[in-house]
Design a protein around this motif. Structure first.
Motif, PDB file in Angstrom:
ATOM      1  N   ASP A 361       0.767  -1.074  -0.101  1.00  0.00           N
ATOM      2  CA  ASP A 361       0.017  -0.052   0.033  1.00  0.00           C
ATOM      3  C   ASP A 361       0.733   1.213  -0.141  1.00  0.00           C
ATOM      4  O   ASP A 361       1.724   1.338   0.642  1.00  0.00           O
ATOM      5  CB  ASP A 361      -0.997   0.168   1.263  1.00  0.00           C
ATOM      6  CG  ASP A 361      -2.059  -0.887   1.026  1.00  0.00           C
ATOM      7  OD1 ASP A 361      -2.495  -0.941  -0.035  1.00  0.00           O
ATOM      8  OD2 ASP A 361      -2.293  -1.587   2.158  1.00  0.00           O
ATOM      9  N   ALA A 362       0.589   2.296  -0.947  1.00  0.00           N
ATOM     10  CA  ALA A 362       1.243   3.414  -0.783  1.00  0.00           C
ATOM     11  C   ALA A 362       0.281   4.504  -0.954  1.00  0.00           C
ATOM     12  O   ALA A 362      -0.628   4.548  -1.641  1.00  0.00           O
ATOM     13  CB  ALA A 362       2.082   3.539  -2.061  1.00  0.00           C
ATOM     14  N   SER A 373      -5.067   5.608  -2.101  1.00  0.00           N
ATOM     15  CA  SER A 373      -3.794   4.982  -2.232  1.00  0.00           C
ATOM     16  C   SER A 373      -3.958   4.184  -3.292  1.00  0.00           C
ATOM     17  O   SER A 373      -4.964   3.940  -4.017  1.00  0.00           O
ATOM     18  CB  SER A 373      -3.587   4.310  -0.815  1.00  0.00           C
ATOM     19  OG  SER A 373      -4.464   3.360  -0.754  1.00  0.00           O
ATOM     20  N   TYR A 410       7.562   2.427   2.229  1.00  0.00           N
ATOM     21  CA  TYR A 410       6.379   1.606   2.052  1.00  0.00           C
ATOM     22  C   TYR A 410       6.726   0.148   2.379  1.00  0.00           C
ATOM     23  O   TYR A 410       5.638  -0.746   2.149  1.00  0.00           O
ATOM     24  CB  TYR A 410       5.440   1.680   0.785  1.00  0.00           C
ATOM     25  CG  TYR A 410       5.438   3.090   0.136  1.00  0.00           C
ATOM     26  CD1 TYR A 410       5.016   4.084   1.115  1.00  0.00           C
ATOM     27  CD2 TYR A 410       5.675   3.407  -1.209  1.00  0.00           C
ATOM     28  CE1 TYR A 410       4.857   5.418   0.609  1.00  0.00           C
ATOM     29  CE2 TYR A 410       5.545   4.724  -1.592  1.00  0.00           C
ATOM     30  CZ  TYR A 410       4.913   5.750  -0.651  1.00  0.00           C
ATOM     31  OH  TYR A 410       4.684   7.011  -0.945  1.00  0.00           O
ATOM     32  N   HIS A 454      13.574   5.540  -1.734  1.00  0.00           N
ATOM     33  CA  HIS A 454      12.693   5.113  -2.272  1.00  0.00           C
ATOM     34  C   HIS A 454      13.196   4.164  -3.569  1.00  0.00           C
ATOM     35  O   HIS A 454      14.413   3.983  -3.622  1.00  0.00           O
ATOM     36  CB  HIS A 454      11.938   6.292  -3.136  1.00  0.00           C
ATOM     37  CG  HIS A 454      12.988   7.087  -4.016  1.00  0.00           C
ATOM     38  ND1 HIS A 454      13.778   8.033  -3.700  1.00  0.00           N
ATOM     39  CD2 HIS A 454      12.838   7.102  -5.326  1.00  0.00           C
ATOM     40  CE1 HIS A 454      14.464   8.437  -4.705  1.00  0.00           C
ATOM     41  NE2 HIS A 454      13.900   7.878  -5.761  1.00  0.00           N
ATOM     42  N   GLU A 501       7.549   3.924 -11.818  1.00  0.00           N
ATOM     43  CA  GLU A 501       6.331   3.001 -11.508  1.00  0.00           C
ATOM     44  C   GLU A 501       5.573   2.601 -12.768  1.00  0.00           C
ATOM     45  O   GLU A 501       5.355   3.600 -13.680  1.00  0.00           O
ATOM     46  CB  GLU A 501       5.343   3.556 -10.769  1.00  0.00           C
ATOM     47  CG  GLU A 501       5.696   3.328  -9.257  1.00  0.00           C
ATOM     48  CD  GLU A 501       4.543   3.884  -8.351  1.00  0.00           C
ATOM     49  OE1 GLU A 501       3.306   3.543  -8.207  1.00  0.00           O
ATOM     50  OE2 GLU A 501       4.879   4.716  -7.602  1.00  0.00           O
TER      51      GLU A 501
END
Ligand code: ATP
Ligand code: MG
Length: 552
Positions: A361-362, A373, A410, A454, A501
């Protein structure tokens, strides 16, 4: 909060109270000889904003009275810019539509003995004009009879007079301390077809005659322009009065917007375009409105910028950092915060099961829960920023180095175990192990780590072009070199092969995102292809900039 008014609003209030006007009508009057820039944005938003505030009318009106410099291409771009900034969808006005009215006004002025046809050359007119300290000399044609002036003016219009052989001059005062009042030229002969009126005219009105005439014909109440026209105001008023248009607009001047160390003027931007230093008028590095839009600025950010920069009578320069502040303010709650690694190096989690993936989950925006999210894919192989790993870490470096533990945003805590290098000594892979107990959101809090980095999963990542911009000018050295050429910054556009992403693959032109730690980005409308967006960095995330305190 008490609403503060700028000096123009005070003047308008006064005019309405005194019954000079019973409504407000403003206009934005560009010459279609280039793209608009951030300074024009100020003028557009000011004029549009005033009309809105007073329940009045605003028009976009092209000052298309000089056929030698104008281009259709610019008109389309200007209309698009004004629409984008304000939502304007009213009719577009053209000064050239008033050529008949202007001609008739010129005839009225001649009939009243206030204008004459001159046969002096441009050179002679300049010589006769005098200087700031010396009065000018009267034109030998100054005392022609009204009949002769009417006949010659008609002659000028009929096409029998070559370019430059005659002009129509106002008969005002060759000794006026204001040089603009020394019998200025009202009309010139120019055998150039006009984009809209074609061959109808071979005489064209000069700016100082055309501009007040346009405002008067159109019903403009407040003709707002920049400070350099202050000395022209007596002539503006003269033209309105002597032209007897039946409506009296009022000119009010304000200071231009300048940006410190930024190429702003139309002429200078034009040179960057013509010399192919930039990729057209909408290059994301230039402060044309089209360039700002393409870079990723929003109308809201420009509105805030114009508000903060204020309306005044005194020239000043604004800080580009303030413009950056404004776009950050606008985007920070509106954009999703995504994972993107701009300078990727591989991270392998050796104790994570091969072939396995997890969906984590982000939150899309930590400061705005409404954005919800999403799930991000986690796997054994990831990409991290090259500078989030160091072989030998200095003190205060809390990211990855052999033996150190960090949090993967995350996800889990990982500890760096080793790394690989190529023959040139560049790190190619970083190895680590993870602690399955430390999954984000699992409530784990047994130990603290100082760094969070990240990443994107190699499984899901997608390679995208990301462009990082800097000022096109090398600020350290100033805008110009000693020889007058521009002092260009070789790093004004740096293109990165980033790992982002996977879902960003579908991003649409102008769509905006926050990339964790790296800034706000906007999808380029020109260089992106379907399924292959190119991301322009609008602005980095942080700055030390603080807003200047309001004066007074
Ligand atoms: P430039 O000075 O860049 O060559 P310009 O004044 O020749 O621009 P115009 O098309 O004549 O461009 O300008 C249209 C309107 O925009 C005018 O009312 C002008 O006063 C205003 N304007 C131009 N530059 C600025 C600026 N830097 N700040 C505020 N208003 C501006
Ligand atoms: Mg101009």
């Amino acid at each position: 909060m008490e609403e503060s008014k700028n000096f123009i609003e005070h003047e308008i209030d006064k005019d309405l109270k005194e019954g000079v006007y019973d409504h407000v009508q403003t206009r934005f009057p560009p010459e279609p000889n280039g793209f608009l820039h951030v300074g024009h944005a100020k003028s557009i938003l000011l004029n549009y904003g005033l009309a809105k505030k007073y329940g009045g009318t605003f028009y976009l009106r092209f000052d298309d009275t000089n056929p030698s410099k104008e281009k259709e291409e610019f008109m389309d771009a200007i209309i698009a810019d004004v629409k984008w900034l304000t939502g304007y969808d009213d009719k577009v006005l053209y000064a050239s539509d008033y050529f008949d009215e202007m001609y008739e006004a010129a005839v009225r002025i001649i009939k009243n003995g206030k204008a004459y046809v001159s046969e002096l050359s441009a050179e002679e007119i300049r010589e006769y004009r005098g200087t700031l300290t010396e009065p000018g000399k009267n034109d030998p044609n100054r005392d022609r009879s009204v009949e002769e002036n009417l006949r010659l003016f008609e002659e000028m219009r009929s096409g029998n007079v070559p370019d430059g052989a005659m002009t129509l001059r106002a008969k005002i005062d060759m000794a006026s301390p204001n040089i603009n009042m020394r019998d200025p030229i009202l009309y010139r002969v120019a055998h150039i077809p006009h984009a809209r009126t074609k061959d109808k005219w071979c005489i064209y009105p000069m700016y100082d005659f055309a501009h007040p005439s346009e405002d008067a014909v159109e019903g403009t109440t407040h003709s707002i322009c920049t400070l350099e026209f202050e000395d022209h105001r007596p002539l503006y008023d003269w033209v309105v009065k002597e032209g007897a248009y039946g409506h009296t607009p009022r000119q009010i001047e304000f200071a231009k917007l300048y940006l410190e160390n930024i190429v702003t003027g139309k002429r200078y931007i034009k040179k960057l375009v013509e010399d192919s230093i930039v990729d057209g008028w909408d290059d994301p590095r230039i402060v044309s409105i089209a360039g700002l839009k393409r870079r990723g600025f929003t109308p809201e950010s420009l509105k805030l910028f114009v508000e903060l920069s204020g309306i005044s009578k005194a020239n000043s320069v604004s800080d580009y950092a303030m413009l950056e502040y404004c776009i950050r303010e606008d985007l920070k709650l509106k954009t999703k915060r995504m994972l993107a690694v701009l300078d990727p190096v591989k991270l392998v989690i050796d104790n994570y099961p091969e072939g396995e993936t997890e969906e984590l989950d982000a939150p899309n925006n930590m400061e705005n829960e409404e954005l919800g999210s999403r799930k991000v894919t986690f796997s054994r192989e990831l990409y991290i920023e090259r500078d989030d790993f160091m072989e030998e870490a200095p003190k205060k470096y809390f990211r990855l180095f052999p033996g150190n533990e960090v949090r993967l945003m995350y996800a889990y805590f990982v500890t760096c175990t080793s790394f690989e290098k190529d023959e040139n000594g560049n790190v190619t892979v970083v190895h680590c192990t993870y602690d399955p107990e430390t999954k984000s959101g699992s409530g784990f809090n047994a130990r603290k780590v100082k760094g969070t980095i990240h990443w994107v999963s190699a499984q899901d990542a997608y390679l995208a072009k990301v462009r990082l911009y800097e000022n096109i000018i090398d600020e350290e050295k100033g805008v110009y070199n000693d020889d007058g050429s521009l002092n260009l910054n070789p790093n004004s556009c740096v293109v990165k092969d980033a790992m982002v992403e996977g879902c960003l693959k579908e991003a649409a032109p102008f769509e905006k995102f926050q990339f964790v730690r790296n800034g706000f980005f906007s999808v380029d409308p020109k260089d992106s292809q379907e399924g292959a967006p190119v991301f322009n960095r609008v602005v980095s995330l942080k700055s030390s900039y603080t807003l200047p305190k309001k004066e007074g």
